[in-house]
Design a protein around this motif. Structure first.
Motif, PDB file in Angstrom:
ATOM      1  N   LYS A  50       0.840  -1.207   0.000  1.00 14.32           N
ATOM      2  CA  LYS A  50       0.000   0.000   0.000  1.00 14.32           C
ATOM      3  C   LYS A  50       0.869   1.249   0.000  1.00 14.32           C
ATOM      4  O   LYS A  50       0.537   2.253  -0.652  1.00 14.32           O
ATOM      5  CB  LYS A  50      -0.931  -0.017   1.206  1.00 14.32           C
ATOM      6  N   LEU A  51       1.985   1.217   0.723  1.00 15.36           N
ATOM      7  CA  LEU A  51       2.908   2.357   0.708  1.00 15.36           C
ATOM      8  C   LEU A  51       3.381   2.650  -0.709  1.00 15.36           C
ATOM      9  O   LEU A  51       3.421   3.817  -1.129  1.00 15.36           O
ATOM     10  CB  LEU A  51       4.096   2.087   1.628  1.00 15.36           C
ATOM     11  N   LEU A  52       3.728   1.618  -1.459  1.00 15.00           N
ATOM     12  CA  LEU A  52       4.128   1.829  -2.851  1.00 15.00           C
ATOM     13  C   LEU A  52       3.025   2.533  -3.644  1.00 15.00           C
ATOM     14  O   LEU A  52       3.288   3.432  -4.446  1.00 15.00           O
ATOM     15  CB  LEU A  52       4.474   0.491  -3.511  1.00 15.00           C
ATOM     16  N   ARG A  53       1.785   2.127  -3.424  1.00 16.00           N
ATOM     17  CA  ARG A  53       0.670   2.733  -4.151  1.00 16.00           C
ATOM     18  C   ARG A  53       0.455   4.192  -3.739  1.00 16.00           C
ATOM     19  O   ARG A  53      -0.050   5.003  -4.534  1.00 16.00           O
ATOM     20  CB  ARG A  53      -0.608   1.928  -3.906  1.00 16.00           C
ATOM     21  N   ASN A  54       0.807   4.519  -2.500  1.00 13.26           N
ATOM     22  CA  ASN A  54       0.607   5.875  -2.012  1.00 13.26           C
ATOM     23  C   ASN A  54       1.732   6.836  -2.388  1.00 13.26           C
ATOM     24  O   ASN A  54       1.625   8.038  -2.105  1.00 13.26           O
ATOM     25  CB  ASN A  54       0.461   5.880  -0.489  1.00 13.26           C
ATOM     26  N   LEU A  55       2.785   6.356  -3.028  1.00 12.73           N
ATOM     27  CA  LEU A  55       3.890   7.250  -3.390  1.00 12.73           C
ATOM     28  C   LEU A  55       3.460   8.284  -4.419  1.00 12.73           C
ATOM     29  O   LEU A  55       4.078   9.346  -4.535  1.00 12.73           O
ATOM     30  CB  LEU A  55       5.080   6.436  -3.908  1.00 12.73           C
ATOM     31  N   GLY A  56       2.417   7.998  -5.168  1.00 12.88           N
ATOM     32  CA  GLY A  56       1.895   8.965  -6.124  1.00 12.88           C
ATOM     33  C   GLY A  56       1.097  10.088  -5.494  1.00 12.88           C
ATOM     34  O   GLY A  56       0.759  11.064  -6.182  1.00 12.88           O
ATOM     35  N   ASN A  57       0.789   9.996  -4.185  1.00 10.38           N
ATOM     36  CA  ASN A  57       0.038  11.074  -3.536  1.00 10.38           C
ATOM     37  C   ASN A  57       0.765  12.403  -3.642  1.00 10.38           C
ATOM     38  O   ASN A  57       0.153  13.455  -3.831  1.00 10.38           O
ATOM     39  CB  ASN A  57      -0.190  10.740  -2.052  1.00 10.38           C
ATOM     40  N   ALA A  58       2.096  12.363  -3.506  1.00  9.01           N
ATOM     41  CA  ALA A  58       2.872  13.598  -3.594  1.00  9.01           C
ATOM     42  C   ALA A  58       2.794  14.184  -4.994  1.00  9.01           C
ATOM     43  O   ALA A  58       2.661  15.405  -5.170  1.00  9.01           O
ATOM     44  CB  ALA A  58       4.325  13.334  -3.204  1.00  9.01           C
ATOM     45  N   ILE A  59       2.865  13.321  -6.003  1.00 10.66           N
ATOM     46  CA  ILE A  59       2.771  13.799  -7.381  1.00 10.66           C
ATOM     47  C   ILE A  59       1.431  14.477  -7.619  1.00 10.66           C
ATOM     48  O   ILE A  59       1.343  15.497  -8.318  1.00 10.66           O
ATOM     49  CB  ILE A  59       2.970  12.627  -8.362  1.00 10.66           C
ATOM     50  N   GLU A  60       0.371  13.945  -7.024  1.00 12.04           N
ATOM     51  CA  GLU A  60      -0.971  14.482  -7.236  1.00 12.04           C
ATOM     52  C   GLU A  60      -1.109  15.919  -6.743  1.00 12.04           C
ATOM     53  O   GLU A  60      -1.916  16.690  -7.274  1.00 12.04           O
ATOM     54  CB  GLU A  60      -2.012  13.592  -6.540  1.00 12.04           C
ATOM     55  N   ILE A  61      -0.335  16.317  -5.733  1.00 14.90           N
ATOM     56  CA  ILE A  61      -0.433  17.701  -5.256  1.00 14.90           C
ATOM     57  C   ILE A  61       0.662  18.591  -5.830  1.00 14.90           C
ATOM     58  O   ILE A  61       0.500  19.806  -5.909  1.00 14.90           O
ATOM     59  CB  ILE A  61      -0.435  17.781  -3.713  1.00 14.90           C
ATOM     60  N   VAL A  62       1.771  18.017  -6.265  1.00 20.24           N
ATOM     61  CA  VAL A  62       2.875  18.815  -6.796  1.00 20.24           C
ATOM     62  C   VAL A  62       2.658  19.134  -8.264  1.00 20.24           C
ATOM     63  O   VAL A  62       2.933  20.255  -8.725  1.00 20.24           O
ATOM     64  CB  VAL A  62       4.217  18.081  -6.584  1.00 20.24           C
ATOM     65  N   CYS A  63       2.163  18.157  -9.035  1.00 19.46           N
ATOM     66  CA  CYS A  63       2.093  18.279 -10.499  1.00 19.46           C
ATOM     67  C   CYS A  63       0.712  18.692 -10.994  1.00 19.46           C
ATOM     68  O   CYS A  63      -0.309  18.301 -10.416  1.00 19.46           O
ATOM     69  CB  CYS A  63       2.468  16.951 -11.154  1.00 19.46           C
ATOM     70  N   ALA A  64       0.715  19.424 -12.094  1.00 14.43           N
ATOM     71  CA  ALA A  64      -0.526  19.785 -12.778  1.00 14.43           C
ATOM     72  C   ALA A  64      -0.848  18.687 -13.787  1.00 14.43           C
ATOM     73  O   ALA A  64      -0.475  18.767 -14.946  1.00 14.43           O
ATOM     74  CB  ALA A  64      -0.369  21.127 -13.478  1.00 14.43           C
ATOM     75  N   GLY A  65      -1.523  17.654 -13.355  1.00 16.72           N
ATOM     76  CA  GLY A  65      -1.861  16.549 -14.236  1.00 16.72           C
ATOM     77  C   GLY A  65      -1.007  15.328 -13.979  1.00 16.72           C
ATOM     78  O   GLY A  65      -0.077  15.346 -13.158  1.00 16.72           O
TER      79      GLY A  65
END
Length: 330
Positions: A187-202
């Protein structure tokens, strides 16, 4: 067995409401406007088939809530809030309560074991939202969510089987595991994209690929295993287009103006494990820093494109170490 949900947000609020609706005795710990709304109007649970209100004892501390040895405290705060929650529990809860961590990351159970004998962990797949005081939303039906549940750091016992039976009556699928931390690492691996979701536009698939590959290498260097593909269980599907989900838990924290995000214990966990193993985890460390700045309001939400973010990632040569992994440093 009574249940106290410590942190009545997207996960804790949905689970607490469903437990109460199934007949369990439940109390809540919440904060600020959310607590005021729950006390005044009850906790509103929105689901694909409608909205229900549950009225539960609620407080801003565990002190004064009805608990005894053998009752379950569901720890559902974000990991950066775990230390404060455990301090409250250690001061005010009976020593024999059972602590169930329904949280992302892999550090919460370790923190709880510093204070309590009976600690349980779960890998949580639950599409929930909490953006308005007094309201939580479950986006999936007929199964609200899926848990891989077990004793921490490992094992199964009768209490965890009893918890699983009660959670199942609340419409939550529960699979028991005697090595639950393996599932939490997945689950931690799956949550690593959480940061991308707030940092990146798309979407940023190239960054996500690098983040995940780096995490796989760090886990391998640390000797930490994951479930194999045959054990991977899909999550429930959202079925209510009229109640859209405003992104993942980290984005919801930013939208609520929480002032902090959980990524220090997601991407930051990979950075920590990499440092302990003597290998760099530069991509995750970068995302940890950027996400922290977004959460604190020092960097705009969705402020970078993927090419801009890729340009910020250090070249591997910049992180070379002169010492071998595990070598003594002076």
């Amino acid at each position: 067995m009574r249940w106290c949900v410590y942190g009545a947000g997207a996960i804790g609020g949905v689970v607490g409401a469903r437990l109460s609706l199934s007949g369990a005795e439940v109390s809540l710990v919440a904060r600020g406007a959310h607590l005021e709304a729950i006390r005044a109007h009850g906790l509103r649970l929105r689901e694909p088939d409608g909205e229900r209100v549950v009225r539960l004892p609620a407080a801003d501390s565990i002190a004064g809530l009805p608990l005894a040895d053998g009752d379950v405290v569901v720890l559902a705060v974000k990991t950066q809030q775990t230390a404060a929650a455990l301090d409250d529990l250690a001061l005010n809860a009976p020593a024999g309560v059972r602590v169930l961590c329904l949280q992302n990351g892999i550090d919460n159970e370790r923190q709880a074991l510093r204070f309590f004998d009976d600690v349980y962990g779960a890998s949580v797949t639950l599409l929930g939202s909490h953006l308005e005081p007094g309201i939580v939303v479950a986006h999936s039906a007929p199964t609200v969510g899926i848990l891989q549940l077990g004793r921490a750091p490992a094992g199964l016992d009768q209490p965890v089987r009893d918890m699983a039976a009660t959670l199942r009556t609340a419409g939550i699928r529960v699979d028991l595991s005697d090595d639950v931390l393996r599932y939490k690492r997945l689950k931690l691996l799956r949550n690593l994209g959480n940061a991308i979701e707030i940092v990146c536009a798309g979407p940023a698939p190239a960054v996500l690929e690098r983040v995940s590959a780096e995490a796989d290498a760090v886990f391998a260097a640390a000797g930490l295993t994951l479930p194999d593909a045959a054990e991977n269980i899909p999550g429930p599907e959202p079925v209510q287009p009229s109640v859209p989900r405003e992104g993942g838990s980290t984005l919801q924290s930013v939208l609520r103006g929480a002032g902090s995000v959980e990524t220090d214990y997601l991407n930051g966990e990979i950075a920590l494990l990499g440092r302990l193993a003597g290998m760099p985890a530069a991509v995750n460390a970068l995302l940890q820093r950027l996400a922290r700045e977004v959460g604190a309001g020092r960097r705009p939400l969705h402020g970078l494109t993927e090419p801009e973010l890729l340009q910020l990632i250090p070249h591997p040569d910049a992180n070379e170490r002169t010492a071998e992994p595990g070598a003594e440093r002076r």
